[in-house]
Scaffold this motif. Structure first.
Motif, PDB file in Angstrom:
ATOM      1  N   ARG A   1       7.413  58.045 -10.068  1.00  0.00           N
ATOM      2  CA  ARG A   1       8.077  59.355 -10.076  1.00  0.00           C
ATOM      3  C   ARG A   1       7.127  60.426 -10.604  1.00  0.00           C
TER       4      ARG A   1
ATOM      5  N   ASN B   1      11.442  60.122  -2.388  1.00  0.00           N
ATOM      6  CA  ASN B   1      12.124  59.405  -3.479  1.00  0.00           C
ATOM      7  C   ASN B   1      12.476  57.988  -3.072  1.00  0.00           C
ATOM      8  N   ASP B   2      12.941  57.837  -1.839  1.00  0.00           N
ATOM      9  CA  ASP B   2      13.315  56.499  -1.356  1.00  0.00           C
ATOM     10  C   ASP B   2      12.093  55.587  -1.339  1.00  0.00           C
TER      11      ASP B   2
ATOM     12  N   HIS C   1      15.208  68.887   2.182  1.00  0.00           N
ATOM     13  CA  HIS C   1      16.064  67.750   1.817  1.00  0.00           C
ATOM     14  C   HIS C   1      15.539  66.430   2.382  1.00  0.00           C
ATOM     15  N   GLY C   2      15.217  66.424   3.663  1.00  0.00           N
ATOM     16  CA  GLY C   2      14.744  65.194   4.319  1.00  0.00           C
ATOM     17  C   GLY C   2      13.465  64.653   3.697  1.00  0.00           C
TER      18      GLY C   2
ATOM     19  N   ILE D   1      12.032  65.263   0.779  1.00  0.00           N
ATOM     20  CA  ILE D   1      12.171  64.890  -0.645  1.00  0.00           C
ATOM     21  C   ILE D   1      12.905  63.563  -0.779  1.00  0.00           C
ATOM     22  N   ARG D   2      13.948  63.442   0.017  1.00  0.00           N
ATOM     23  CA  ARG D   2      14.716  62.205  -0.044  1.00  0.00           C
ATOM     24  C   ARG D   2      13.852  61.014   0.394  1.00  0.00           C
ATOM     25  N   ALA D   3      13.088  61.224   1.473  1.00  0.00           N
ATOM     26  CA  ALA D   3      12.211  60.153   1.974  1.00  0.00           C
ATOM     27  C   ALA D   3      11.177  59.763   0.925  1.00  0.00           C
TER      28      ALA D   3
END
Lengths: 420, 289
Positions: free
Chosen positions: A334, A395-396, A388-389, A391-393
Motif C-alpha cells: 500500500r 488496490n485489488d 475509480h476503475g 484505483i480499484r484495479a
C-alpha cells in the motif's frame, strides 16, 4: 521494493559449515558496509550459533540467491560449491514470514527460547548504527519485535524452563521459600554443574560449601562462586549441615549410599540435585518427606514436559505469525501504491481545473453561478468516475500481489507519465 | 446483660442496634447469596487451574469479594451471638474468606482458593445443619448471661481460626510433599507454596492457636465452676481438653524437634477433626467446654 532473506541454519547445515559461515562482530560490520555500498542493499546480518542469515531490501530487483551466495562464499574465502548446497533464500512474504518465525522462536532448536529475540534485536541495532538499514528493514525489524512479543504473551510458547539448571532451581524452589539461611553444598567440579551452581548462587544462600577429591579443584570452584572449600573427608559432616546439595562428580560408583546417608544426623529438609552420570547418590534416599532427590533424568523429564507443552502452542503462534506477515506485506505494498494514486489524482485534478477555468473564460458572462457550480460538479464527477476503475484495479492487485513485480503499477506510471 | 450481648456480636456491634439502614435490603440477604458466590468462585478457581485463564481468576476474586460483602451484611444484619455454633461457624468462615482473598491477591500465581473455599463452604454448610440460634429472649443458660461465656466463646473462636488455617496449611503441605515425592514437573498442575512456606504457615497457626485455646480453657474452667448445667464430664469439655492436650503435645514435640513436618501436618489435621467433633458434640447448645 524487493525483500530477501538468505542464509543457513541448524536445520540444513552442519555445525562445521555454520562455523565457517558465521560472522564475528567485526566481520558483520565489514559485510554490512559492502552490501550497502557495493550492492545497494539495506542489510541486517543475523549470526548466531544456530544460524547465519542476511536480510536484504532494495528498490530494484534482487537476484534470488545466486550473487549473494557468491558474496557469502567470497567473504569467508570459501568455494561457491561448498556454500551453495546449504543456503536457502526467501523472498517477499516468505522472507517476512521467516524473520517473524525466527524472532518468535518458532524456528529455534528449542522452541520458545527467549535468546533469539535479543539476538535479532542486536543484529538490527548493529546495522542501524552503521546506517545500512532503510525504510523497509527498519519497519520490518520493528514489526518482528512486536510479533515476537505478541507470540510470547498470547501463547504459552515460552512458558516453563528447558535448561537442566533452571529445572533444578525450580525443584529447589518448590521445597524452599527463602535461601538466606540455607547452606548449599557442591560435591565435585563437573562442567555440568557450573550453570546450576550459578543459578543457585543467584538465590544468595547463607553459605556455599565446595568439596572435591582434588582440593585444588574445590578451591577453584569455591573461588568462582564466593564459597568455601571443604576437605573431601569432611563430606558426611557437611552433608549434615547442607540444605541443598549439588553433586556433579565423575565417580563411577555412587558416593553416598543409602546406608551412609541414613547414618548422617540431620533434622532439616534437604533437596539434592544429583546431575552426575553415573549418579552420585543412591536413588533410594529420596523419601519425599525430609529428603528430596532429583537426578539428571528427572531434570530432563522437566525439559521434555516443557517442550511438549510448548509444542501445543505452535499452531496458534504460527497463525499469529502468518497474519502479521500478510498484514506487513500488504502495508508495504500500500505504501508503494499510495503515492502513485496520490500523484494520479493530483495530476487529473490540475488538468480538470485548467479545462474548467478555460471554459468559464470562454463563456464569460453567459453563465449564472448555479450553472458554474453545475459544470464544476459534472467535471469532478467525470474525474472521479474515470479514476475509480484504475484505483480499484491497483488496490485489488496490491491485495493479491506479494511478489516484487507490480506490473499494473508500472503500467500506470507509464500510461499517465507519472514519475518514480 | 446488654454489655455481654454487645461483646458477643463483637465486630458487628459498632452501630446502635436499632439503627440499621436499609433494613429491608439487609433482610433479603440470605446464606444462599454468599454460598452461591463462594461456589462460583471455587468453580472459577478450578477453571483457572485447569485452563490457566486469567479471566477466570479475576472472576473468582470478584465472586469471592461479592460473597464476602453478602456474608458481612448477613452477619451485620442478623448479629448472631458467637456462643452459638451457627454464628461461630459463620464467623470462622468469614475470616477464612478474608484469608482467601488476601492470599489470592498476594500469591497471584498460586492455587489457594481451591483449598480454602471448600473449607469455607463446609463450615457454612455445617452452620446451616446446626440451624439458627433461638431468639434472644429464649437464652436461658448461665453462659449467655455472664461475661465469662462470651470471653470463653470468643477465645475459642479465635483459636479455631488458627486451627482451620493450620489444617489448610497441613493439607496443602501434604499435597505439595506428594507432588515432590512423585517428582511432578514444577509449574504444572496446581501451583503451590513451597514446602518450607507451608510448614511455616502451619507452625505460626499452631503458635497463635495454642495460647488462645489455653486462655479459652481457663475462661471455660471459671464458667464451669459456676455452672449448674454443664458438668466436667460433658463431652464438649472433654473434647476441648483433648484438643488442648493434643496441641500441647504437638508444640512440645515440635520444639524438641522430634517431629517431622509431615507428622506435624498429620497431627494438625487430627486437631481440626477434634474441633469438628467438639462442635458436633455441643450441637444445639452454646459452644465451648
Amino acid at each position: 521494493m524487493e525483500l530477501l532473506a538468505l542464509g543457513c541454519s541448524y536445520r540444513n547445515t552442519a555445525v562445521e559449515v555454520r562455523e565457517q559461515l558465521a560472522f564475528t562482530d567485526e566481520q558483520a560490520g565489514r559485510a554490512l558496509e559492502r552490501l550497502a555500498s557495493e550492492l545497494g542493499y539495506e542489510a541486517v546480518i543475523l549470526s548466531t550459533c544456530n544460524r547465519v542469515e542476511l536480510y536484504l531490501a532494495r528498490s530494484g530487483p534482487c537476484p534470488l540467491g545466486g550473487d549473494l551466495t557468491r558474496f557469502l562464499a567470497d567473504f569467508h574465502g570459501l568455494s561457491l560449491d561448498r556454500v551453495r548446497p546449504h543456503v536457502y533464500a526467501y523472498r517477499q512474504l516468505d522472507a517476512v514470514r521467516h524473520l517473524f518465525r525466527v524472532s518468535a522462536s518458532l524456528d529455534s532448536m528449542l522452541i520458545g527460547e527467549g535468546q533469539i529475540a535479543g539476538q535479532v534485536k542486536k543484529a538490527y541495532e548493529k546495522a542501524l548504527a552503521l546506517g545500512v538499514t532503510g525504510p523497509v528493514l527498519n519497519v520490518l525489524f520493528m514489526q518482528a519485535r512486536k510479533v515476537a512479543r505478541r507470540v510470547r504473551t498470547e501463547t504459552g510458547i515460552s512458558q516453563g524452563h528447558v535448561s537442566v539448571s533452571s529445572a533444578a532451581v525450580d525443584y529447589v524452589r518448590e521445597v524452599f521459600d527463602h535461601f538466606s539461611d540455607k547452606t548449599v553444598l557442591v560435591i565435585g567440579a563437573g562442567k555440568m554443574g557450573e550453570l546450576t551452581l550459578k543459578h543457585l548462587a543467584a538465590q544468595r544462600p547463607a553459605r556455599i560449601l565446595v568439596t572435591n577429591r582434588s582440593p585444588d579443584k574445590a578451591y577453584a570452584v569455591a573461588a568462582g562462586c564466593g564459597g568455601e572449600a571443604v576437605a573431601w573427608d569432611r563430606l558426611d559432616e557437611v552433608l549434615a549441615q547442607a540444605h541443598i546439595v549439588l553433586s556433579t562428580t565423575g565417580a563411577p560408583e555412587p558416593i553416598v549410599t543409602r546406608e551412609r546417608y541414613l547414618k548422617i544426623p540431620r533434622r532439616h529438609t534437604v533437596a539434592i540435585l544429583d546431575i552426575a552420570v553415573p549418579r552420585d547418590f543412591d536413588p533410594r534416599i529420596h523419601d519425599g518427606d525430609q529428603t528430596f532427590l532429583f537426578n539428571i533424568d528427572d531434570l530432563m523429564k522437566v525439559r521434555e514436559a516443557t517442550l511438549a507443552r510448548r509444542r501445543d502452542h505452535i499452531a496458534p503462534a504460527e497463525s499469529i505469525v502468518e497474519a502479521e506477515a500478510q498484514k506487513f506485506v500488504k502495508d508495504i505494498a500500500r505504501r508503494r501504491v499510495g503515492p502513485v494514486i496520490d500523484r494520479l489524482t493530483k495530476s487529473l485534478e490540475e488538468k480538470r481545473r485548467e479545462i474548467v477555468t478555460k471554459l468559464f473564460l470562454r463563456l464569460n458572462g453567459k453563465l449564472s453561478d448555479g450553472d458554474k457550480q453545475y459544470i464544476e460538479g459534472a467535471f469532478s464527477l467525470l474525474q472521479n468516475q474515470f479514476l475509480h476503475g484504475p484505483i480499484r484495479a491497483l488496490n485489488d492487485e496490491t491485495a493479491v500481489t506479494t511478489g516484487a513485480r507490480h506490473t499494473l503499477l508500472e503500467a500506470m506510471r507509464k500510461l499517465f507519465h507519472l514519475p518514480e | 446483660m446488654e454489655a455481654g450481648y454487645l461483646f458477643l456480636v463483637g465486630p458487628f456491634a459498632y452501630t446502635k442496634l436499632g439503627k440499621r439502614a436499609n433494613a429491608d435490603t439487609m433482610d433479603r440477604i440470605t446464606i444462599f447469596c454468599f454460598v452461591a458466590s463462594y461456589t462460583l468462585a471455587l468453580m472459577l478457581e478450578l477453571l483457572h487451574s485447569w485452563r490457566g485463564l486469567i479471566a477466570a481468576r479475576i472472576g473468582a476474586l470478584l465472586s469471592g469479594l461479592a460473597g464476602l460483602v453478602a456474608h458481612t451484611l448477613f452477619l451485620y444484619s442478623k448479629q448472631p451471638p458467637l456462643i452459638w455454633q451457627f454464628s461461630w461457624l459463620l464467623f470462622v468462615a468469614w475470616v477464612l474468606v478474608v484469608a482467601y482473598l488476601t492470599g489470592a491477591i498476594h500469591y497471584r500465581r498460586l492455587t489457594w482458593g481451591i483449598f480454602v473455599l471448600p473449607l469455607v463452604l463446609a463450615l457454612v454448610g455445617l452452620a446451616v445443619l446446626f440451624g439458627q440460634p433461638p431468639e434472644r429472649g429464649l437464652w436461658t443458660t448461665y453462659e449467655t448471661h455472664t461475661l465469662w461465656g462470651p470471653v470463653h466463646a470468643t477465645l475459642l473462636l479465635l483459636a479455631s481460626v488458627g486451627v482451620c488455617v493450620g489444617f489448610l496449611a497441613s493439607i496443602m503441605y501434604l499435597f505439595q510433599a506428594h507432588r515432590l515425592r512423585t517428582k511432578a514437573t514444577p509449574g504444572t498442575g496446581l501451583r503451590m507454596l513451597s514446602l518450607e512456606k507451608l510448614e511455616e504457615m502451619n507452625r505460626r497457626a499452631i503458635w497463635a492457636a495454642f495460647p488462645l485455646l489455653s486462655a479459652g480453657m481457663i475462661a471455660g474452667v471459671v464458667l464451669l465452676s459456676r455452672s449448674e448445667v454443664v458438668s466436667w464430664t460433658d463431652p464438649r469439655v472433654l473434647s476441648t481438653v483433648v484438643l488442648w492436650l493434643l496441641f500441647a503435645v504437638v508444640l512440645f514435640l515440635r520444639i524438641a524437634s522430634f517431629l517431622r513436618a509431615r507428622q506435624v501436618a498429620m497431627l494438625t489435621i487430627v486437631a481440626f477433626l477434634l474441633l469438628l467433633c467438639s462442635l458436633v458434640l455441643s450441637h444445639n447448645q452454646p459452644t465451648g467446654g
